[in-house]
Design an enzyme around this catalytic site. Structure first.
Site, short mmCIF file in Angstrom:
data_model
loop_
_atom_site.label_atom_id
_atom_site.label_comp_id
_atom_site.label_asym_id
_atom_site.label_seq_id
_atom_site.Cartn_x
_atom_site.Cartn_y
_atom_site.Cartn_z
N SER A 138 0.84 -1.20 0.00
CA SER A 138 0.00 0.00 0.00
C SER A 138 0.87 1.25 0.00
O SER A 138 2.06 1.17 0.30
CB SER A 138 -0.86 -0.02 1.28
OG SER A 138 -1.33 1.26 1.63
N TYR A 190 -3.13 0.08 10.28
CA TYR A 190 -3.03 -0.31 8.86
C TYR A 190 -1.63 -0.03 8.33
O TYR A 190 -1.03 -0.88 7.67
CB TYR A 190 -4.07 0.48 8.08
CG TYR A 190 -4.20 0.15 6.62
CD1 TYR A 190 -3.56 0.92 5.66
CD2 TYR A 190 -4.98 -0.92 6.19
CE1 TYR A 190 -3.69 0.63 4.30
CE2 TYR A 190 -5.11 -1.21 4.84
CZ TYR A 190 -4.47 -0.43 3.90
OH TYR A 190 -4.60 -0.72 2.56
P1 NAP Z 1 -12.19 -4.57 0.16
O1 NAP Z 1 -12.98 -4.01 -0.97
O2 NAP Z 1 -12.54 -4.19 1.56
O3 NAP Z 1 -12.17 -6.20 0.03
C1 NAP Z 1 -11.52 -6.91 1.03
C2 NAP Z 1 -11.69 -8.40 0.75
O4 NAP Z 1 -11.00 -9.14 1.77
C3 NAP Z 1 -13.14 -8.87 0.79
O5 NAP Z 1 -13.32 -9.92 -0.14
C4 NAP Z 1 -13.28 -9.40 2.21
O6 NAP Z 1 -14.34 -10.34 2.29
C5 NAP Z 1 -11.91 -10.05 2.38
N1 NAP Z 1 -11.50 -10.24 3.79
C6 NAP Z 1 -11.44 -9.31 4.77
N2 NAP Z 1 -11.00 -9.88 5.92
C7 NAP Z 1 -10.79 -11.20 5.65
C8 NAP Z 1 -10.34 -12.32 6.43
N3 NAP Z 1 -10.04 -12.18 7.73
N4 NAP Z 1 -10.24 -13.52 5.82
C9 NAP Z 1 -10.56 -13.67 4.51
N5 NAP Z 1 -10.99 -12.65 3.71
C10 NAP Z 1 -11.10 -11.44 4.29
O7 NAP Z 1 -10.64 -4.17 -0.03
P2 NAP Z 1 -9.87 -3.75 -1.37
O8 NAP Z 1 -9.93 -2.28 -1.55
O9 NAP Z 1 -10.29 -4.65 -2.48
O10 NAP Z 1 -8.35 -4.08 -0.95
C11 NAP Z 1 -7.83 -5.38 -1.11
C12 NAP Z 1 -6.41 -5.37 -0.55
O11 NAP Z 1 -5.64 -4.35 -1.20
C13 NAP Z 1 -6.37 -5.05 0.94
O12 NAP Z 1 -5.30 -5.77 1.54
C14 NAP Z 1 -6.05 -3.55 0.98
O13 NAP Z 1 -5.40 -3.18 2.17
C15 NAP Z 1 -5.15 -3.44 -0.22
N6 NAP Z 1 -5.09 -2.10 -0.81
C16 NAP Z 1 -6.23 -1.47 -1.22
C17 NAP Z 1 -6.11 -0.20 -1.80
C18 NAP Z 1 -7.31 0.59 -2.26
O14 NAP Z 1 -7.15 1.80 -2.52
N7 NAP Z 1 -8.48 0.00 -2.38
C19 NAP Z 1 -4.85 0.38 -1.97
C20 NAP Z 1 -3.73 -0.29 -1.51
C21 NAP Z 1 -3.86 -1.54 -0.95
P3 NAP Z 1 -15.07 -10.65 3.71
O15 NAP Z 1 -15.15 -9.34 4.46
O16 NAP Z 1 -16.40 -11.19 3.31
O17 NAP Z 1 -14.21 -11.66 4.40
C1 GCO Z 2 -6.79 5.39 3.50
C2 GCO Z 2 -6.97 4.43 2.37
C3 GCO Z 2 -5.63 3.85 1.94
C4 GCO Z 2 -5.82 2.90 0.80
C5 GCO Z 2 -4.54 2.33 0.32
C6 GCO Z 2 -3.61 3.37 -0.20
O1 GCO Z 2 -7.68 5.44 4.38
O2 GCO Z 2 -5.78 6.10 3.49
O3 GCO Z 2 -7.88 3.39 2.71
O4 GCO Z 2 -5.03 3.21 3.02
O5 GCO Z 2 -6.64 1.85 1.16
O6 GCO Z 2 -3.94 1.52 1.26
O7 GCO Z 2 -2.53 2.71 -0.83
#
Ligand code: NAP
Ligand code: GCO
Length: 285
Positions: free
Chosen positions: A144, A157
């Site tokens: 991230s 986080y």
């Molecule tokens: P999201 O929309 O909240 O989806 C999260 C997924 O993880 C869901 O399928 C959720 O399903 C599952 N999950 C959560 N806790 C779990 C557990 N204990 N065991 C198994 N599954 C679990 O998140 P996202 O935005 O797609 O992000 C996915 C990943 O990328 C995360 O690690 C996040 O930190 C990272 N990320 C996201 C962003 C962004 O901007 N969106 C940027 C950088 C990194 P259930 O809740 O049903 O289990």
């Molecule tokens: C926040 C956001 C970020 C993104 C992502 C950025 O609250 O700042 O959720 O943490 O999820 O991780 O790379």
């Protein structure tokens, strides 16, 4: 170009019922992989299976909480029984809690650390022995901006994602000799359910302050979409990246390279929120 194909590979994407995990699973399937996934809620898994099927993807999904080592062991054994092996693991499952640190309970802190950092440890530990036996494998961790930067309210986080960066490097260091490559995907700000609260317009229709802020920090002045990340996910899962190890590859629209501009300089009339921009596919489940 065959080096970018995943034909004959089994890929496990954790947390792939929606959001980035769903996009990764669809992309790896289109590159030829058999995709398996887990999450915590059976109803969401059932819905996701229908949506994969609508895309022509014969995915396999089951309930498994990445923080529960027994559940993970059972999930891995089930997948091996059904499909023979796990060649690729994408440690995608993750949560965030946006709470000022001094107001965050230890339980809230531990929940984030357990899912975002200990979960990848548990899942990686479950697949590495078989990867060693069969001569290699791929592990990709969901890092991230918070693997590099802090911001208010996301202490747990950021600590987890910073730790995940170093777990990535340590798996590389300890298991690279077995032809196991462990790298991280470092997305910027991507339009998914996790970030939806940061884009929600005010009751008067005004842009969310954070939406305006992050656009002023992104040279492209837009949020990323899950589709922006799929090429990198396929690349890091493929033989094309066999000599890349221990790297966190940031795919952030330039955020980490840019000091940013005054948010008031942005012409809001030209800035649609992601949900309003019909050209952008938002994972809204
Ligand atoms: P999201 O929309 O909240 O989806 C999260 C997924 O993880 C869901 O399928 C959720 O399903 C599952 N999950 C959560 N806790 C779990 C557990 N204990 N065991 C198994 N599954 C679990 O998140 P996202 O935005 O797609 O992000 C996915 C990943 O990328 C995360 O690690 C996040 O930190 C990272 N990320 C996201 C962003 C962004 O901007 N969106 C940027 C950088 C990194 P259930 O809740 O049903 O289990
Ligand atoms: C926040 C956001 C970020 C993104 C992502 C950025 O609250 O700042 O959720 O943490 O999820 O991780 O790379």
């Amino acid at each position: 170009m065959d080096k970018f194909r995943l034909d004959g590979k089994v890929a496990w994407i954790t947390g792939a019922t929606y959001g980035l995990g769903f996009a990764y699973a669809a992309a790896l399937s289109q590159a030829g992989a058999k995709v398996v996934f887990n999450a915590r809620h059976a109803d969401a898994i059932a819905r996701a299976l229908d949506e994969y099927k609508e895309l022509g993807i014969d995915a396999y999904g089951a309930v498994c909480d990445v923080t529960d080592e027994k559940q993970v062991e059972l999930f891995v054994a089930d997948v091996k029984e059904r499909f023979g092996t796990i060649d690729i693991l994408i440690n995608n499952a993750g949560i965030i809690k946006r709470i000022p640190m001094t107001e965050m309970s230890v339980e809230e802190w531990n929940q984030v650390i357990n899912i975002d950092l200990t979960g990848p440890f548990i899942c990686s530990k479950a697949v590495i022995p078989d990867m060693i036996k069969k001569g290699g494998g791929k592990i990709i961790n969901a890092c991230s901006m918070m693997s590099e930067l802090g911001r208010e309210t996301v202490s747990a986080y950021a600590a987890a994602k910073g730790g995940l960066k170093m777990l990535t490097r340590n798996i590389c260091s300890e298991y690279g000799k077995y032809n196991i490559q462990c790298n991280g995907i470092g997305p910027g700000y991507i339009a998914t359910p996790q970030t939806a609260p940061l884009r929600k317009r005010g009751s008067d229709g005004s842009m969310h302050p954070f939406d305006r802020f992050i656009r002023s920090k992104t040279p492209a002045q837009r949020w990323g979409t899950p589709d922006d990340l799929c090429g990198l996910a396929v690349f890091l899962s493929s033989p094309a990246s066999d000599f890349i190890n221990g790297q966190i590859i940031y795919i952030d629209g330039g955020i980490l390279a840019y000091i940013g501009q005054d948010p008031s300089n942005l012409d809001e009339s030209k800035l649609k929120t992601v949900e309003e921009d019909s050209s952008v596919q938002v994972s809204d489940r």
